[in-house]
Design a protein around this motif. Structure first.
Motif, PDB file in Angstrom:
ATOM      1  N   GLY A  56     -10.518 -12.767  28.157  1.00 32.73           N
ATOM      2  CA  GLY A  56     -11.247 -12.695  26.895  1.00 32.73           C
ATOM      3  C   GLY A  56     -12.733 -12.500  27.075  1.00 32.73           C
ATOM      4  N   ASN A  76      -6.906 -11.005  31.114  1.00 30.92           N
ATOM      5  CA  ASN A  76      -6.590 -11.734  29.889  1.00 30.92           C
ATOM      6  C   ASN A  76      -7.590 -12.842  29.594  1.00 30.92           C
ATOM      7  OD1 ASN A  76      -5.991 -13.697  31.753  1.00 30.92           O
ATOM      8  ND2 ASN A  76      -3.836 -13.906  31.209  1.00 30.92           N
ATOM      9  N   SER A  99     -12.115  -3.173  25.254  1.00 37.86           N
ATOM     10  CA  SER A  99     -12.215  -4.444  24.539  1.00 37.86           C
ATOM     11  C   SER A  99     -10.959  -5.261  24.812  1.00 37.86           C
ATOM     12  CB  SER A  99     -12.357  -4.197  23.034  1.00 37.86           C
ATOM     13  OG  SER A  99     -11.231  -3.480  22.540  1.00 37.86           O
ATOM     14  N   TRP A 100     -11.046  -6.572  24.527  1.00 38.29           N
ATOM     15  CA  TRP A 100      -9.890  -7.428  24.678  1.00 38.29           C
ATOM     16  C   TRP A 100      -9.014  -7.359  23.436  1.00 38.29           C
ATOM     17  CZ3 TRP A 100     -14.195  -8.528  27.440  1.00 38.29           C
ATOM     18  CH2 TRP A 100     -14.010  -8.889  28.773  1.00 38.29           C
ATOM     19  N   ASP A 101      -7.734  -7.497  23.670  1.00 34.88           N
ATOM     20  CA  ASP A 101      -6.751  -7.469  22.598  1.00 34.88           C
ATOM     21  C   ASP A 101      -6.173  -8.868  22.424  1.00 34.88           C
ATOM     22  OD1 ASP A 101      -4.780  -5.951  20.814  1.00 34.88           O
ATOM     23  OD2 ASP A 101      -3.434  -6.914  22.245  1.00 34.88           O
ATOM     24  N   ARG A 102      -5.660  -9.154  21.249  1.00 33.97           N
ATOM     25  CA  ARG A 102      -5.117 -10.488  20.984  1.00 33.97           C
ATOM     26  C   ARG A 102      -3.892 -10.802  21.843  1.00 33.97           C
ATOM     27  NH1 ARG A 102      -3.748  -7.386  16.500  1.00 33.97           N
ATOM     28  NH2 ARG A 102      -1.520  -7.169  16.090  1.00 33.97           N
ATOM     29  N   ASN A 103      -3.261  -9.774  22.438  1.00 39.29           N
ATOM     30  CA  ASN A 103      -2.119  -9.992  23.322  1.00 39.29           C
ATOM     31  C   ASN A 103      -2.547 -10.314  24.747  1.00 39.29           C
ATOM     32  OD1 ASN A 103      -0.078  -9.487  21.386  1.00 39.29           O
ATOM     33  ND2 ASN A 103      -0.478  -7.300  21.559  1.00 39.29           N
ATOM     34  N   LYS A 104      -3.810 -10.690  24.925  1.00 39.97           N
ATOM     35  CA  LYS A 104      -4.350 -11.037  26.230  1.00 39.97           C
ATOM     36  C   LYS A 104      -4.215  -9.879  27.205  1.00 39.97           C
ATOM     37  CE  LYS A 104      -3.870 -16.055  25.896  1.00 39.97           C
ATOM     38  NZ  LYS A 104      -3.344 -17.284  26.541  1.00 39.97           N
ATOM     39  N   SER A 105      -4.695  -8.743  26.789  1.00 41.84           N
ATOM     40  CA  SER A 105      -4.739  -7.555  27.632  1.00 41.84           C
ATOM     41  C   SER A 105      -6.073  -6.877  27.402  1.00 41.84           C
ATOM     42  CB  SER A 105      -3.589  -6.603  27.285  1.00 41.84           C
ATOM     43  OG  SER A 105      -3.673  -6.202  25.929  1.00 41.84           O
ATOM     44  N   LYS A 143      -2.605  -4.952  31.600  1.00 40.26           N
ATOM     45  CA  LYS A 143      -2.742  -6.369  31.911  1.00 40.26           C
ATOM     46  C   LYS A 143      -1.954  -6.695  33.181  1.00 40.26           C
ATOM     47  CE  LYS A 143      -0.784  -9.546  29.484  1.00 40.26           C
ATOM     48  NZ  LYS A 143      -0.336 -10.426  28.370  1.00 40.26           N
ATOM     49  N   TYR A 179      -3.472  -0.060  26.763  1.00 44.79           N
ATOM     50  CA  TYR A 179      -3.587  -1.448  27.201  1.00 44.79           C
ATOM     51  C   TYR A 179      -3.101  -1.596  28.651  1.00 44.79           C
ATOM     52  CZ  TYR A 179      -3.652  -2.178  22.122  1.00 44.79           C
ATOM     53  OH  TYR A 179      -3.942  -2.114  20.789  1.00 44.79           O
TER      54      TYR A 179
END
Length: 222
Positions: free
Chosen positions: A17, A15, A41-47, A199, A197
């Motif tokens: 980023g 997470n 790639s990183w996702d906005r949900n920190k995953s 995480k 995803y």
């Protein structure tokens, strides 16, 4: 990756980023960033979002913290799929896929989760199926001692499947690279790269109890 459940050998929250790191249980000793392929790639949900290609891989440096040949082991992660098919979430398979290392690997087949160690000789499959479009908490546990092991799968905080075996984990020297979102070093595994995803990957050198798994699920609930 903090938790009330103590003793994690390798937390990899995925997470940050940027960069990505896996620390040992002291928080400092590995000191190496994970090797990241270009297919994610990183996702906005920190995953971290894996795209299902050969380049969608995060590799861990081999270390004594992951050398759990004679030790119990727990692997915990959260995942949410964006595709279908048989996919690996974490693995240390070698190039021929006939030997794995001292960890266990967590994968998916026909919409269910399974854990495995000692190559293809042991497989424990979940009774629960994946929930489309939702985050799921998956925990694999290896409990016991040499020649006497119990394998468990927890799905969303609850014990889902269990079995016993005399088959032992294999030496780290036989293992491929420990990889997230990939079948490790398996050269024929191009269709097994994870799509979706992941995480909060955490590895312990002990078997978490049902209470501890539930605590993890509640604390990290997404």
């Amino acid at each position: 990756a903090s938790s009330a459940v103590t003793g994690s050998n390798t937390p990899a929250p995925l997470n940050e980023g940027a960069g990505l790191k896996a620390l040992d249980k002291t928080g400092i000793n590995l000191k190496k960033e994970l090797a990241i392929g270009s297919g994610g790639s990183w996702d906005r949900n920190k995953s971290f979002l894996f795209d299902g290609t050969n380049n969608a891989i995060i590799q861990m440096t081999k270390s004594n913290n992951l050398n759990l040949e004679t030790s119990p082991c727990t692997i915990s992660l959260w995942c949410k799929r964006t595709g279908t098919g048989n996919r690996y979430l974490i693995s240390d398979l070698n190039a021929a896929a006939n030997l794995c290392g001292p960890l266990m690997f967590v994968a998916m087949t026909t919409g269910k989760f399974y854990i495995q160690w000692n190559a293809a000789a042991l497989t424990l499959t979940s009774t629960s199926s994946e929930i489309s479009g939702q985050w799921m908490h998956i925990v694999g546990v290896r409990q016991g001692v040499t020649n006497s092991w119990t394998a468990k799968i927890f799905f969303n905080g609850k014990l889902d499947a269990t079995t016993t075996t005399i088959l032992n984990p294999q030496p780290q020297s036989t293992a491929g690279t420990t990889a997230i979102g990939s079948p490790g070093d398996y050269t024929g595994g191009s269709s097994f790269h994870y799509n979706g995803y992941i995480k909060n990957v955490m590895i312990w050198n002990r078997a978490l109890s049902e209470t501890e798994v539930r605590q993890l699920y509640v604390k990290q609930y997404i």
